[in-house]
Design a protein around this motif. Sequence first.
Motif, PDB file in Angstrom:
ATOM      1  N   ILE A   1       0.841  -1.199   0.000  1.00 43.44           N
ATOM      2  CA  ILE A   1       0.000   0.000   0.000  1.00 43.44           C
ATOM      3  C   ILE A   1       0.874   1.246   0.000  1.00 43.44           C
ATOM      4  O   ILE A   1       1.819   1.369   0.796  1.00 43.44           O
TER       5      ILE A   1
ATOM      6  N   GLU B   1      -6.130  -2.750   2.865  1.00 44.81           N
ATOM      7  CA  GLU B   1      -6.522  -1.745   1.870  1.00 44.81           C
ATOM      8  C   GLU B   1      -7.770  -0.991   2.322  1.00 44.81           C
ATOM      9  O   GLU B   1      -7.831   0.248   2.216  1.00 44.81           O
ATOM     10  N   GLU B   2      -8.758  -1.700   2.832  1.00 42.63           N
ATOM     11  CA  GLU B   2      -9.979  -1.051   3.302  1.00 42.63           C
ATOM     12  C   GLU B   2      -9.703  -0.192   4.531  1.00 42.63           C
ATOM     13  O   GLU B   2     -10.198   0.937   4.630  1.00 42.63           O
TER      14      GLU B   2
ATOM     15  N   MET C   1      -6.859   1.259   5.455  1.00 44.76           N
ATOM     16  CA  MET C   1      -6.081   2.447   5.080  1.00 44.76           C
ATOM     17  C   MET C   1      -6.943   3.460   4.336  1.00 44.76           C
ATOM     18  O   MET C   1      -6.816   4.674   4.537  1.00 44.76           O
ATOM     19  N   ALA C   2      -7.820   2.965   3.468  1.00 48.67           N
ATOM     20  CA  ALA C   2      -8.709   3.876   2.738  1.00 48.67           C
ATOM     21  C   ALA C   2      -9.641   4.608   3.698  1.00 48.67           C
ATOM     22  O   ALA C   2      -9.886   5.813   3.546  1.00 48.67           O
ATOM     23  N   ALA C   3     -10.165   3.908   4.690  1.00 49.60           N
ATOM     24  CA  ALA C   3     -11.065   4.537   5.659  1.00 49.60           C
ATOM     25  C   ALA C   3     -10.336   5.595   6.479  1.00 49.60           C
ATOM     26  O   ALA C   3     -10.891   6.668   6.771  1.00 49.60           O
TER      27      ALA C   3
ATOM     28  N   ARG D   1      -7.636   7.346   5.500  1.00 50.92           N
ATOM     29  CA  ARG D   1      -7.337   8.484   4.620  1.00 50.92           C
ATOM     30  C   ARG D   1      -8.581   9.317   4.342  1.00 50.92           C
ATOM     31  O   ARG D   1      -8.526  10.544   4.316  1.00 50.92           O
ATOM     32  N   GLU D   2      -9.701   8.628   4.111  1.00 56.62           N
ATOM     33  CA  GLU D   2     -10.938   9.309   3.714  1.00 56.62           C
ATOM     34  C   GLU D   2     -11.765   9.764   4.907  1.00 56.62           C
ATOM     35  O   GLU D   2     -12.857  10.326   4.740  1.00 56.62           O
TER      36      GLU D   2
END
Length: 355
Positions: A24, A312-313, A315-317, A319-320
């Motif tokens: 990632i 991945e999920e 890290m995306a949460a 960041r967002e």
Amino acid sequence: MTIRVGIIGASFARQAYLPALRTIDDVELVAIASARLVSAQSAADEFAIPHVYDDWRRMIGEHEFDLVCIATPTVFHAPMTLAALSAGAHVLCEKPMAMNQDESAAMLERAEAAGMLHIIGHELRFNPNRRKIKSLIDSGEIGEVRYLNIHNVGPAWGAPAWRRAGDWLLREDMGGGRLGASGSHMIDLLRFWLGDIGAVSGRVATMAPERIDKDTGAAWRATADDHFSFTAEMRNGALCSITVSFSGRHGNGSHTQISGSQGTIMLSESDEKLLVAPAAEEMQDMSLRDPNADRPGIGTGIWNVSFVALMEELMAAIREKRQLAWGATFSDGHQCQIALDAIRQSSRERRWVAL
């Protein structure tokens, strides 16, 4: 946004967490702690982690983390999680969540009060075949689920010299045992596929307590369970039967069968073969391969591979600045812990226990 990550534990984290995180972008592996400094240093050397500790409290106190990942013996999960949350970090905690539901309730309460993301290492929710099973059930493909059976017999713990003396996996006081190690995953899948559990009846046992140190040959005694079985009555009416035994000398792997009013689902863990059949028809192969299995540096097996999608999920949460769209949160982990405690209570008292 660069996400600063701290790791506590250098065994399973090294096998699954760190290879997944390496795939990632914009992840900074800041520090790793382990009870054995040599283990932490070895993992740090492999994954270019600059700071190494044998004291996890020092690690949390000396750095700012966006995420702390905890892959340690169960007995440490609650204090480590509470410290990480107090330091302002999101938390990934391995399963089982805690030693008991009082600890898991405190962990959930603190995470919610702090407004931090929280996830349990139930990576099988990210496995394509198990997600396919959920979609088949939710869509009514096999009708009303009536019965689910998981049978898993393995030989590893049957060998007296399998581990060193005092290994935490074989110590009840440290949260070892197959019910926590395997049963927590199975309970989470039951809830993932079928909803909440209403009541359980179970048996938890240590069938092979007499052990031999793998290095010295010295005799010692295991206290954690190597065998469990339970029946769960789901709130939707389905009955589930789970048996796991690692105390024998031969095994037949793990097999799942889900019987519905209009069809059947079968899954074999050894080859990840997913078979599905509508009523009165032949089984059809609906197996899915996880595309992350082809990534370089990712270990073999569903446990390692599934962690890529979980990370991945997560890290995306982060960041967002949003909630998790997928995965088992501390709320799920707490419900799992309630079920684990109920199974142990049922075993002690030889009766059904309502959740």
